[in-house]
Scaffold this motif. Structure first.
Motif, mmCIF file in Angstrom:
data_model
loop_
_atom_site.group_PDB
_atom_site.id
_atom_site.type_symbol
_atom_site.label_atom_id
_atom_site.label_comp_id
_atom_site.label_asym_id
_atom_site.label_seq_id
_atom_site.Cartn_x
_atom_site.Cartn_y
_atom_site.Cartn_z
ATOM 1 N N GLY A 187 -0.902 5.384 -11.750
ATOM 2 C CA GLY A 187 -1.596 4.902 -12.932
ATOM 3 C C GLY A 187 -1.423 5.973 -13.997
ATOM 4 O O GLY A 187 -1.099 5.693 -15.147
ATOM 5 N N GLY A 188 -1.623 7.226 -13.583
ATOM 6 C CA GLY A 188 -1.192 8.376 -14.386
ATOM 7 C C GLY A 188 0.196 8.771 -13.907
ATOM 8 O O GLY A 188 0.581 8.466 -12.781
ATOM 9 N N TYR A 189 0.959 9.436 -14.749
ATOM 10 C CA TYR A 189 2.318 9.809 -14.327
ATOM 11 C C TYR A 189 2.493 11.308 -14.242
ATOM 12 O O TYR A 189 3.559 11.810 -13.931
ATOM 13 C CB TYR A 189 3.365 9.199 -15.266
ATOM 14 N N HIS A 190 1.426 12.063 -14.497
ATOM 15 C CA HIS A 190 1.546 13.516 -14.525
ATOM 16 C C HIS A 190 0.688 14.128 -13.428
ATOM 17 O O HIS A 190 -0.479 13.784 -13.292
ATOM 18 C CB HIS A 190 1.100 14.035 -15.893
ATOM 19 N N LEU A 191 1.260 15.048 -12.651
ATOM 20 C CA LEU A 191 0.508 15.647 -11.543
ATOM 21 C C LEU A 191 -0.434 16.760 -11.976
ATOM 22 O O LEU A 191 -1.295 17.165 -11.208
ATOM 23 C CB LEU A 191 1.481 16.236 -10.501
ATOM 24 N N SER A 192 -0.263 17.274 -13.201
ATOM 25 C CA SER A 192 -1.038 18.460 -13.583
ATOM 26 C C SER A 192 -2.495 18.135 -13.892
ATOM 27 O O SER A 192 -2.807 17.354 -14.795
ATOM 28 C CB SER A 192 -0.412 19.132 -14.805
ATOM 29 N N ILE A 193 -3.387 18.787 -13.165
ATOM 30 C CA ILE A 193 -4.819 18.608 -13.435
ATOM 31 C C ILE A 193 -5.237 19.428 -14.668
ATOM 32 O O ILE A 193 -6.257 19.133 -15.284
ATOM 33 C CB ILE A 193 -5.651 18.914 -12.164
ATOM 34 N N PHE A 194 -4.439 20.408 -15.098
ATOM 35 C CA PHE A 194 -4.701 21.030 -16.405
ATOM 36 C C PHE A 194 -4.614 19.950 -17.484
ATOM 37 O O PHE A 194 -5.418 19.880 -18.400
ATOM 38 C CB PHE A 194 -3.678 22.137 -16.721
ATOM 39 N N ARG A 195 -3.587 19.135 -17.338
ATOM 40 C CA ARG A 195 -3.410 18.071 -18.311
ATOM 41 C C ARG A 195 -4.558 17.061 -18.235
ATOM 42 O O ARG A 195 -5.039 16.569 -19.253
ATOM 43 C CB ARG A 195 -2.069 17.400 -18.037
ATOM 44 N N ALA A 196 -5.027 16.784 -17.030
ATOM 45 C CA ALA A 196 -6.163 15.856 -16.877
ATOM 46 C C ALA A 196 -7.422 16.428 -17.541
ATOM 47 O O ALA A 196 -8.223 15.679 -18.105
ATOM 48 C CB ALA A 196 -6.414 15.575 -15.398
ATOM 49 N N MET A 197 -7.577 17.763 -17.476
ATOM 50 C CA MET A 197 -8.734 18.387 -18.152
ATOM 51 C C MET A 197 -8.682 18.086 -19.644
ATOM 52 O O MET A 197 -9.672 17.680 -20.256
ATOM 53 C CB MET A 197 -8.708 19.909 -17.964
ATOM 54 N N LEU A 198 -7.517 18.331 -20.235
ATOM 55 C CA LEU A 198 -7.369 18.110 -21.669
ATOM 56 C C LEU A 198 -7.599 16.637 -22.019
ATOM 57 O O LEU A 198 -8.319 16.314 -22.975
ATOM 58 C CB LEU A 198 -5.964 18.544 -22.115
ATOM 59 N N GLU A 199 -7.003 15.751 -21.243
ATOM 60 C CA GLU A 199 -7.140 14.320 -21.534
ATOM 61 C C GLU A 199 -8.583 13.848 -21.363
ATOM 62 O O GLU A 199 -9.052 12.978 -22.098
ATOM 63 C CB GLU A 199 -6.175 13.514 -20.659
ATOM 64 N N ALA A 200 -9.298 14.441 -20.394
ATOM 65 C CA ALA A 200 -10.715 14.081 -20.210
ATOM 66 C C ALA A 200 -11.494 14.414 -21.485
ATOM 67 O O ALA A 200 -12.335 13.635 -21.943
ATOM 68 C CB ALA A 200 -11.300 14.830 -19.014
ATOM 69 N N VAL A 201 -11.190 15.562 -22.071
ATOM 70 C CA VAL A 201 -11.851 15.950 -23.322
ATOM 71 C C VAL A 201 -11.447 14.995 -24.449
ATOM 72 O O VAL A 201 -12.291 14.489 -25.198
ATOM 73 C CB VAL A 201 -11.489 17.405 -23.698
ATOM 74 N N GLN A 202 -10.146 14.727 -24.534
ATOM 75 C CA GLN A 202 -9.649 13.909 -25.649
ATOM 76 C C GLN A 202 -10.198 12.488 -25.610
ATOM 77 O O GLN A 202 -10.663 11.968 -26.627
ATOM 78 C CB GLN A 202 -8.113 13.913 -25.648
ATOM 79 N N VAL A 203 -10.180 11.855 -24.429
ATOM 80 C CA VAL A 203 -10.696 10.474 -24.385
ATOM 81 C C VAL A 203 -12.205 10.459 -24.634
ATOM 82 O O VAL A 203 -12.731 9.513 -25.225
ATOM 83 C CB VAL A 203 -10.337 9.708 -23.082
ATOM 84 N N SER A 204 -12.898 11.520 -24.220
ATOM 85 C CA SER A 204 -14.352 11.544 -24.448
ATOM 86 C C SER A 204 -14.654 11.650 -25.944
ATOM 87 O O SER A 204 -15.673 11.135 -26.422
ATOM 88 C CB SER A 204 -15.013 12.693 -23.670
ATOM 89 N N LYS A 205 -13.759 12.280 -26.703
ATOM 90 C CA LYS A 205 -13.941 12.353 -28.161
ATOM 91 C C LYS A 205 -13.735 10.980 -28.796
ATOM 92 O O LYS A 205 -14.473 10.592 -29.713
ATOM 93 C CB LYS A 205 -12.969 13.365 -28.762
ATOM 94 N N LEU A 206 -12.745 10.247 -28.315
ATOM 95 C CA LEU A 206 -12.524 8.894 -28.837
ATOM 96 C C LEU A 206 -13.717 7.991 -28.498
ATOM 97 O O LEU A 206 -14.162 7.191 -29.314
ATOM 98 C CB LEU A 206 -11.238 8.295 -28.254
ATOM 99 N N ARG A 207 -14.241 8.158 -27.291
ATOM 100 C CA ARG A 207 -15.393 7.341 -26.886
ATOM 101 C C ARG A 207 -16.589 7.617 -27.793
ATOM 102 O O ARG A 207 -17.287 6.702 -28.234
ATOM 103 C CB ARG A 207 -15.753 7.647 -25.423
ATOM 104 N N TRP A 208 -16.789 8.886 -28.064
ATOM 105 C CA TRP A 208 -17.896 9.312 -28.931
ATOM 106 C C TRP A 208 -17.742 8.699 -30.330
ATOM 107 O O TRP A 208 -18.676 8.149 -30.902
ATOM 108 C CB TRP A 208 -17.888 10.843 -29.002
#
Ligand code: GUN
Ligand code: FE
Length: 424
Positions: free
Chosen positions: A319-340
Motif C-alpha cells: 500500500g506504501g512503496y517505501h520501506l523507510s520508517i524515517f519517511r513514514a515519520m515525516l509523512e505522518a507529520v505531513q498528513v496530520s497537517k493536511l487533516r488539521w
C-alpha cells in the motif's frame, strides 16, 4: 545476545512523546544485547570495552515497522490508482496467489529480506500469504538477516479468489497448526503471529478456529481495521451484530486484552472503537503512505496519542512503496497537517518529535523494552551519516535529527544493530 561494546557519536532517543534526549559526542554502552546507558563521560567500569567512534555520526534507536506485507514487495509502486477493495482484487490477490510456487516465493522473499535488512528497521511485524511453505521460507530468510520480526501465515476463507481461500475454515486452521508445529523452536528472533487478514476475508467459523489457536499457542494477533469507508460499510453488512468493526474481532478474543494485538490503519475508527482499543491495549499501526496511495483517508493520530493509545508506524508495503520508517515519520507529520487544515481545526498536527517517538519507542513497545536508549532497553541502534545534508550552519543534535527525518534519503546508514547484533 550480542557482545559488549561501546559506540561513540551524537546520540538521540525518545523517552516519551514529548521528551527527546540528546547527547553530543556521547558514549552508548551495549551489555549482553541491552543498552546499559548513554554517558557524556565514560564510567570507569566500562573502560575495558571495545569502542567504535563514529566520528560524530547520529546514533538513534532502531526503527519499528509495525505493519507490512512481504509478498507485496514485488509490486511496490504499481497499481495504486485504485482504492483498497479494487486494489486487493486487481493487484494484491493475483500477486499473492503466486506464492504457491516456491521458486517464485524464494526469489521474492530473498530480495525482500535483503532490502529490509538494509533499511533502518530493526523490528517488523510482517504479513506473509496463506501459503505455509512460503511463510516458513520467509521466516528462515528473515532469521538470517538478524532482524527481530513477527511473521504471520495469513488466514482467509472467503471473498477472495478460490486459491487464496484455503479450502475453508477447518482447512485453514489445520494448516495454521501445522505451520506452528513446523517452526516450533526453529528460530531465535523470528516469531509467529496469528494473522486473520481482515473481517471481509474471514468467516465467523474461521475466527472461531483462530480464537482457539490463539489461546492454545498464546500468540499475538495482527490484522487490519477501519482502513477504508467501503470496507467499513461491508463489515457492517457481513456482521450486523458487531457494535463496530473492531468488535467483530473482539467477539473472538482477537482484539488484544488476553494477548497483544496490532490493528493496522484505524483511519475511520469512531469513539467506541477507540475506547475498546484503549481498554484492550491494542497497538495501532499508522501507515500514512499507504493511506495516501489508496486514498483511504487520514487517521486522527494526534487524538490517539493524546488519549494514551499505543501507536507505531507501518510502511504497509505495498500500500506504501517505501520501506523507510524515517519517511513514514515525516509523512505522518505531513498528513496530520493536511487533516488539521482541511478536516478538523480542533486536532493539532503531530510534531516531528512525536513522530520520532511513534516510529521508535511507540512501535518498539510491541516487542517489549525496545526503541529507546533508556537503561535495560534492547540494544537496537542505527548509525546515520548525515553529512549529505550540506549546510554552512553549526547545528544541534536535535536539529540534525529533525533534518535527517525530513531528508533521510540524503543520509547514509553506516551501521545497524538489533539486540546488540551487528546487522549491517
Ligand atoms: N486489508 C486487507 N488486506 C489488505 C492488504 O493487503 N493491504 C491493505 N493495505 N489493507 C488490507
Ligand atoms: Fe496492510
Amino acid at each position: 545476545m550480542g557482545d559488549n561494546f561501546i559506540l561513540r557519536g551524537d546520540i538521540c532517543w525518545s523517552t516519551g512523546p514529548d521528551t527527546m534526549e540528546t547527547v553530543r559526542n556521547g558514549w552508548i554502552v551495549c551489555e549482553e544485547g541491552k543498552c546499559a546507558g548513554v554517558f557524556t563521560r565514560l564510567p570507569e567500569q566500562y573502560k575495558g570495552l571495545p569502542v567504535t567512534d563514529t566520528g560524530g555520526q547520529l546514533i538513534v534507536p532502531g526503527l519499528t515497522d509495525l505493519h507490512l506485507h512481504a509478498p507485496q514487495y514485488t509490486f511496490r509502486g504499481m497499481g495504486t490508482d485504485l482504492e483498497l477493495l479494487d486494489w486487493l482484487e486487481n493487484h494484491t490477490f493475483p500477486e499473492e496467489e503466486r506464492y504457491e510456487d516456491m521458486s517464485y516465493a524464494s526469489k521474492a522473499y530473498d530480495i525482500f529480506a535483503q532490502d529490509l535488512k538494509n533499511s533502518p528497521t530493526t523490528r517488523a511485524c510482517v504479513f506473509a500469504t496463506v501459503h505455509r511453505e512460503a511463510t516458513e521460507y520467509l521466516m528462515e530468510a528473515l532469521e538470517q538477516t538478524g532482524l527481530c520480526t513477527y511473521v504471520g501465515k495469513v488466514n482467509m476463507d472467503r471473498n477472495a479468489p478460490k486459491a487464496l481461500c484455503e479450502g475453508g475454515a477447518a482447512a485453514s486452521a489445520k494448516e495454521t497448526r501445522r505451520w506452528l508445529e513446523d517452526i516450533r523452536g526453529r528460530f531465535s528472533h523470528t516469531r509467529p503471529i496469528l494473522t486473520p487478514r481482515f473481517v471481509p476475508a474471514c468467516s465467523d467459523e474461521l475466527m472461531g478456529e483462530l480464537a482457539k489457536i490463539r489461546e492454545e499457542w498464546n500468540l499475538p494477533v495482527q490484522s487490519h481495521l477501519s482502513e477504508n469507508q467501503s470496507e467499513v460499510e461491508w463489515v457492517k453488512e457481513l456482521m450486523p451484530e458487531a457494535e463496530f468493526y473492531g468488535d467483530a474481532y473482539d467477539r473472538f478474543g482477537l482484539f488484544g486484552g488476553a494477548g497483544p494485538a496490532i490493528m493496522a490503519h484505524c483511519v475511520w475508527s469512531d469513539d467506541r472503537e477507540m475506547g475498546r482499543m484503549k481498554d484492550r491495549g491494542v497497538h495501532i499501526a499508522h501507515c500514512p503512505q499507504s493511506n495516501m496511495n489508496l486514498s483511504s483517508g487520514i487517521a486522527p493520530v494526534k487524538k490517539y496519542l493524546s488519549s494514551g493509545l499505543r501507536l507505531g508506524l507501518g510502511s504497509d508495503m505495498a500500500g506504501g512503496y517505501h520501506l523507510s520508517i524515517f519517511r513514514a515519520m515525516l509523512e505522518a507529520v505531513q498528513v496530520s497537517k493536511l487533516r488539521w487544515r482541511l478536516v478538523d481545526q480542533d486536532l493539532a498536527p503531530l510534531t516531528l518529535k512525536e513522530a520520532f517517538y511513534i516510529g521508535t519507542k511507540g512501535g518498539g513497545s510491541f516487542f517489549g523494552k525496545v526503541g529507546s536508549f533508556e537503561k535495560g532497553y534492547a540494544f537496537d541502534a542505527v548509525v546515520m551519516d548525515d553529512r549529505g545534508i550540506r549546510t554552512a550552519r553549526d547545528l544541534s543534535v536535535k536539529a540534525r535529527v529533525e533534518r535527517m527525518i525530513c531528508m533521510s534519503e540524503q543520509c547514509t546508514m553506516t551501521a545497524k544493530y538489533a539486540e546488540g547484533r551487528r546487522i549491517c
